[in-house]
Design an enzyme around this catalytic site. Structure first.
Site, mmCIF file in Angstrom:
data_model
loop_
_atom_site.group_PDB
_atom_site.id
_atom_site.type_symbol
_atom_site.label_atom_id
_atom_site.label_comp_id
_atom_site.label_asym_id
_atom_site.label_seq_id
_atom_site.Cartn_x
_atom_site.Cartn_y
_atom_site.Cartn_z
ATOM 1 N N GLU A 1 5.147 17.043 -9.570
ATOM 2 C CA GLU A 1 5.838 16.846 -10.757
ATOM 3 C C GLU A 1 4.853 17.545 -11.780
ATOM 4 O O GLU A 1 4.445 17.112 -12.779
ATOM 5 C CB GLU A 1 6.077 15.464 -11.223
ATOM 6 C CG GLU A 1 7.127 14.742 -10.194
ATOM 7 C CD GLU A 1 7.398 13.425 -10.555
ATOM 8 O OE1 GLU A 1 6.641 12.690 -11.147
ATOM 9 O OE2 GLU A 1 8.936 12.924 -10.389
ATOM 10 N N ASP B 1 12.807 7.709 -4.854
ATOM 11 C CA ASP B 1 11.778 7.182 -6.008
ATOM 12 C C ASP B 1 12.198 5.936 -6.408
ATOM 13 O O ASP B 1 12.887 5.669 -7.506
ATOM 14 C CB ASP B 1 11.887 8.201 -7.102
ATOM 15 C CG ASP B 1 10.931 7.822 -8.144
ATOM 16 O OD1 ASP B 1 10.021 7.055 -7.898
ATOM 17 O OD2 ASP B 1 11.005 8.524 -9.327
ATOM 18 N N GLU C 1 11.704 0.202 -13.407
ATOM 19 C CA GLU C 1 11.896 1.362 -13.970
ATOM 20 C C GLU C 1 13.542 1.683 -13.759
ATOM 21 O O GLU C 1 14.404 1.745 -14.607
ATOM 22 C CB GLU C 1 11.276 2.629 -13.403
ATOM 23 C CG GLU C 1 11.653 3.865 -13.788
ATOM 24 C CD GLU C 1 10.997 4.930 -13.069
ATOM 25 O OE1 GLU C 1 9.788 4.711 -12.529
ATOM 26 O OE2 GLU C 1 11.158 6.069 -13.432
HETATM 27 C C1 BDP Z 1 8.825 8.196 -11.050
HETATM 28 C C2 BDP Z 1 8.369 7.954 -12.573
HETATM 29 C C3 BDP Z 1 7.344 8.881 -13.183
HETATM 30 C C4 BDP Z 1 6.318 8.725 -12.400
HETATM 31 C C5 BDP Z 1 6.583 9.226 -10.941
HETATM 32 C C6 BDP Z 1 5.417 9.037 -10.057
HETATM 33 O O1 BDP Z 1 9.704 8.333 -13.332
HETATM 34 O O2 BDP Z 1 7.224 8.378 -14.433
HETATM 35 O O3 BDP Z 1 5.192 9.455 -13.029
HETATM 36 O O4 BDP Z 1 7.591 8.377 -10.556
HETATM 37 O O5 BDP Z 1 5.594 8.015 -9.282
HETATM 38 O O6 BDP Z 1 9.308 7.075 -10.645
HETATM 39 O O7 BDP Z 1 4.412 9.631 -10.368
#
Ligand code: BDP
Length: 599
Positions: free
Chosen positions: A287, A366, A394
Site C-alpha cells: 500500500e 483484510d 474496522e
Molecule cells: C487495512 C487498513 C489500513 C491498514 C492496512 C494494514 O484499512 O488502514 O494500513 O490494513 O494492515 O485493514 O497495513
C-alpha cells in the site's frame, strides 16, 4: 471508573471467606516486577475483602501469600518442586494453597518474576469469580511464545482505524508521557498475558520515522520502562526508507554496505536506551510503503538486513505479509488479491534469518467479517510465523455494533491446514509445535484509545480480554472466556450474566448476516469502512470485488476455471473449496461465482 478498570475491578465480594494468611504478602526478591505483583495483589485483596494485607520482603514466611521465582533458593515445603519446575516454561507459574503444601499459606511461584505476576493475576481472577482458596493446585504456562499487540497510533494523536479516542502514547507530534495511563494499560495487558507491544502505526509517517532517533528514544524508553515491569517488551514499527529520510543516505538498498552500517548503528543506539527492545515491525512494499522492491531485492533481503542489525542484541524483525497490488484493474479477473501473500512469500521459505518472523493476517484479504484462513499457515516450514488478528473493529462495526470476535478467532486457530496431515491446526503452527520455529505466536491490532472505557464501548472490552486469554491458551472454550469476562466486568447477577453472554455469543453471526454473508466481504463504504455499501469498492483498484451481475455473485477462485487460489491450500482443503458442493456455505462467495438461477 468501573469501565476504566475493565476486568480488573476487584469489586467488594462478601461471599469470599478470606483465610488468615491474606493479611500478609511476602515477596521473595527485589525486582520491580515482584513489587508490582505484590501491589496488585494487595489492591485486589483490599478491595474485594476489606482486609489490607501488609507487604513484607522476607526470605520465606509460613502464614502468608508468598511470591517468588524459582531461581530463588529459599522455597520450602513444596514436594517435587524440581519436577514441577520442569512442567512450566519461562513465563509459567505454580499456585499452591495451604492444604496442598501442608503449611499455612499460599505460594505463587514463577520460573521468572513475570511468571509470578501472571500467577497473581490468575489468583485475582479466581477471587473475582468467587472461587475458594483452600485447595488450589495450579500449574500453568502460556501456549504461545509471542503474545503481542500492535498499535496503529500516529504521533499527531490519531489512531488509524481507532474507535475509542486518541492515542494514549502521543499527542501533537510528541509523546504524552502519561505514565499513569500507560501503567494501567500495562497492568491490563499483563493480566491477560501480553508480552510484546508495538507502539506506533505500521504506516510510518515522517515524524514517527524519528522514533528510532535520539530525539524520541528517551521518551520511548520511558514507556518501555513501564512495560518491562509488567513483562512486556516494546517494539517499534519502522519506515523502510529511514536511511534516506533520517540518515541522509541516497538509497535504502538492503545490499548497500552503507545502508547496512546505518541500521547496525541505529540498533546500537536503540539498545542503549532500551536494553530489552523487542524489535521492528515492518510494513514494506505494501500500500505505497517503501520496501526492497525499489532496488529489485526480495523481502528476504530486506528483512535479513534488519535482522542482522538486531541479532547481536536479541531483537527480532516482524515482517508483515500484507503485500498485494493495490492498483488492480477490476476487469482483470486473473489478478487475485487473495493469492498475493502466498505468491510473494511462500517461494522465499528458507531464505529468512532465524530472527525474522513473518506476520500473516488471519485471512488472505483484510480482516473481513468472514474470510477463509490464509493458506500461508503451514506452507513455510522453515520460516517463523506470527498470526495477525484485528481487535479494533474496522470491518466489524467499529465498536458501535456489537461483534464478539472470539468465535471467529477460534475458528481460525482450530482450522486444520493438513500441512502435515490431519491435526495440523493453525494453533499448532503458531505455537511452534508443528514445525520447530525459533519464534512464533500471535499478534493483533488493538482497539484501545483515550476514552475513559478504553474501547469506545464497554462491551468491546470483551474482544480485548478474550484475545489475550485465547492466545495464552487457544484450547480455552469460548464459553470459559466469556464467563470469566462477564463476571469480572459485571459481577454475579444471574440475569445480567445470562443476557450479556447471549448477546455476545450470537453477535458475530448476526453482524455477518446483516453486512456481508456467504463470505462476499467488502460491503462497506470506502475509506472509513463503516456502513453498508454494495458497490463502494466494486469499481476501484483495491482488488476487492464481488462481481455481482445478472449471472451471479462472488469470485471464482477455483483452479478449474477461476483464479486458482484454491490450489494454494493443501490437498484436503483444496478439494473442499474447489467444489461448490463441498465448499462451506459461509464461504461460497469467496470461492465461487454463485449463480443466480433464472428459468
Ligand atoms: C487495512 C487498513 C489500513 C491498514 C492496512 C494494514 O484499512 O488502514 O494500513 O490494513 O494492515 O485493514 O497495513
Amino acid at each position: 471508573t468501573e469501565s476504566y478498570n475493565c476486568w480488573l475491578q476487584y469489586k467488594r465480594n462478601d461471599s469470599i471467606r478470606p483465610p488468615a494468611y491474606f493479611s500478609r504478602i511476602v515477596i521473595n526478591g527485589e525486582s520491580q516486577t515482584l513489587k508490582a505483583a505484590a501491589e496488585e495483589l494487595k489492591t485486589g485483596i483490599s478491595q474485594m475483602t476489606g482486609i489490607h494485607p501488609q507487604v513484607a520482603s522476607e526470605e520465606y514466611s509460613n502464614n502468608a501469600i508468598t511470591l517468588c521465582s524459582l531461581n530463588n533458593k529459599h522455597i520450602q515445603n513444596i514436594p517435587d518442586l524440581d519436577l514441577l519446575a520442569r512442567e512450566i516454561n519461562d513465563e509459567g507459574y505454580i499456585i499452591k494453597s495451604a492444604s496442598e503444601t501442608g503449611t499455612e499459606g499460599l505460594q505463587i511461584i514463577g520460573k521468572t518474576d513475570t511468571g509470578v505476576l501472571y500467577g497473581v493475576f490468575h489468583l485475582l481472577r479466581l477471587l473475582q469469580e468467587g472461587s475458594g482458596t483452600s485447595d488450589i493446585n495450579i500449574i500453568e504456562s502460556p501456549k504461545n511464545q509471542l503474545r503481542m499487540i500492535n498499535h496503529w497510533d500516529n504521533m499527531d494523536g490519531s489512531i488509524e482505524r481507532g474507535y475509542a479516542g486518541g492515542s494514549i502514547f502521543y499527542k501533537d507530534g510528541q509523546c504524552t508521557g502519561d505514565a499513569r495511563r500507560i501503567k494501567d494499560y500495562a497492568r491490563l495487558m499483563s493480566s491477560i498475558g501480553i508480552n510484546g507491544i508495538s507502539i506506533n502505526n505500521v504506516n510510518v509517517h515522517e515524524v514517527e520515522t524519528k522514533l528510532i532517533t535520539e530525539e524520541f528514544l528517551p521518551e520511548v524508553a520511558k514507556v518501555a520502562d513501564i512495560f518491562r515491569i509488567y513483562g512486556i517488551r516494546t517494539f517499534l514499527s519502522i519506515n523502510y526508507a529511514s536511511p534516506m529520510q533520517i540518515g541522509g543516505l541516497g538509497t535504502a538498498d538492503p545490499l548497500d554496505p552503507n545502508v547496512r552500517e546505518w541500521w547496525n548503528s541505529r540498533a546500537e543506539v536503540i539498545y542503549r536506551y532500551i536494553p530489552d527492545f523487542g524489535g521492528f515491525v515492518v510494513k514494506a512494499d505494501s500500500e505505497h510503503r517503501p520496501g526492497p522492491f525499489t532496488y529489485n531485492r526480495t523481502h528476504a533481503d530486506g528483512a535479513n538486513m534488519l535482522a542482522r542489525a538486531l541479532e547481536p542484541f536479541g531483537g527480532t524483525v516482524i515482517w508483515r505479509c500484507f503485500v498485494y497490488n493495490c492498483l488492480q484493474d477490476w476487469r482483470d479477473r486473473k489478478t487475485d488479491r487473495a493469492k498475493a501473500a502466498f505468491d510473494h512469500f511462500m517461494p522465499l521459505d528458507g531464505e529468512f534469518l532465524d530472527n525474522v518472523i513473518l506476520q500473516i493476517k488471519n485471512g488472505p484479504m483484510d480482516f473481513q467479517v468472514r474470510e477463509p484462513v490464509s493458506p500461508l499457515f503451514g506452507a513455510m516450514p522453515q520460516t517463523n510465523q506470527v498470526l495477525e488478528f484485528q481487535i479494533t473493529q474496522e470491518y466489524t462495526g467499529q465498536q458501535v455494533h456489537l461483534c464478539y470476535l472470539i468465535p471467529q478467532w477460534k475458528e481460525v486457530l482450530d482450522f486444520d491446514t493438513y500441512a502435515r496431515g490431519k491435526g495440523s491446526y493453525v494453533k499448532r503452527i503458531v505455537d511452534g509445535s508443528l514445525y520447530p520455529y525459533k519464534y512464533s505466536g500471535i499478534t493483533a491490532v488493538t482497539s484501545i484509545g483515550m476514552d475513559e472505557n478504553w474501547t469506545g464501548h464497554p462491551l468491546a472490552q470483551a474482544n480485548l480480554y478474550g484475545y489475550g486469554r485465547l492466545i495464552w491458551n487457544p484450547d480455552l472454550s469460548e464459553e470459559e472466556i466469556t464467563n470469566e469476562w462477564v463476571v469480572q466486568t459485571f459481577g454475579h447477577d444471574q440475569e445480567v450474566k445470562e443476557t450479556v453472554k447471549a448477546m455476545l455469543a450470537e453477535s458475530w453471526r448476526i453482524y455477518e448476516n446483516y453486512t456481508s454473508p456467504l463470505g462476499v466481504g467488502w460491503m462497506v463504504n470506502p475509506h472509513h469502512h463503516y456502513g453498508p455499501n454494495v458497490d463502494g469498492y466494486e469499481y476501484s483498484v483495491w482488488g476487492t470485488y464481488h462481481f455481482a451481475d445478472c449471472h451471479g455473485i462472488g469470485v471464482n477462485r477455483t483452479l478449474k476455471d477461476g483464479t486458482g487460489y484454491t490450489s494454494q491450500y493443501f490437498e484436503e482443503n483444496f478439494g473442499l473449496y474447489e467444489s461448490v458442493e463441498t465448499c462451506p456455505d459461509e464461504l461460497l462467495c469467496s470461492f465461487t461465482m454463485f449463480p443466480i438461477l433464472t428459468n
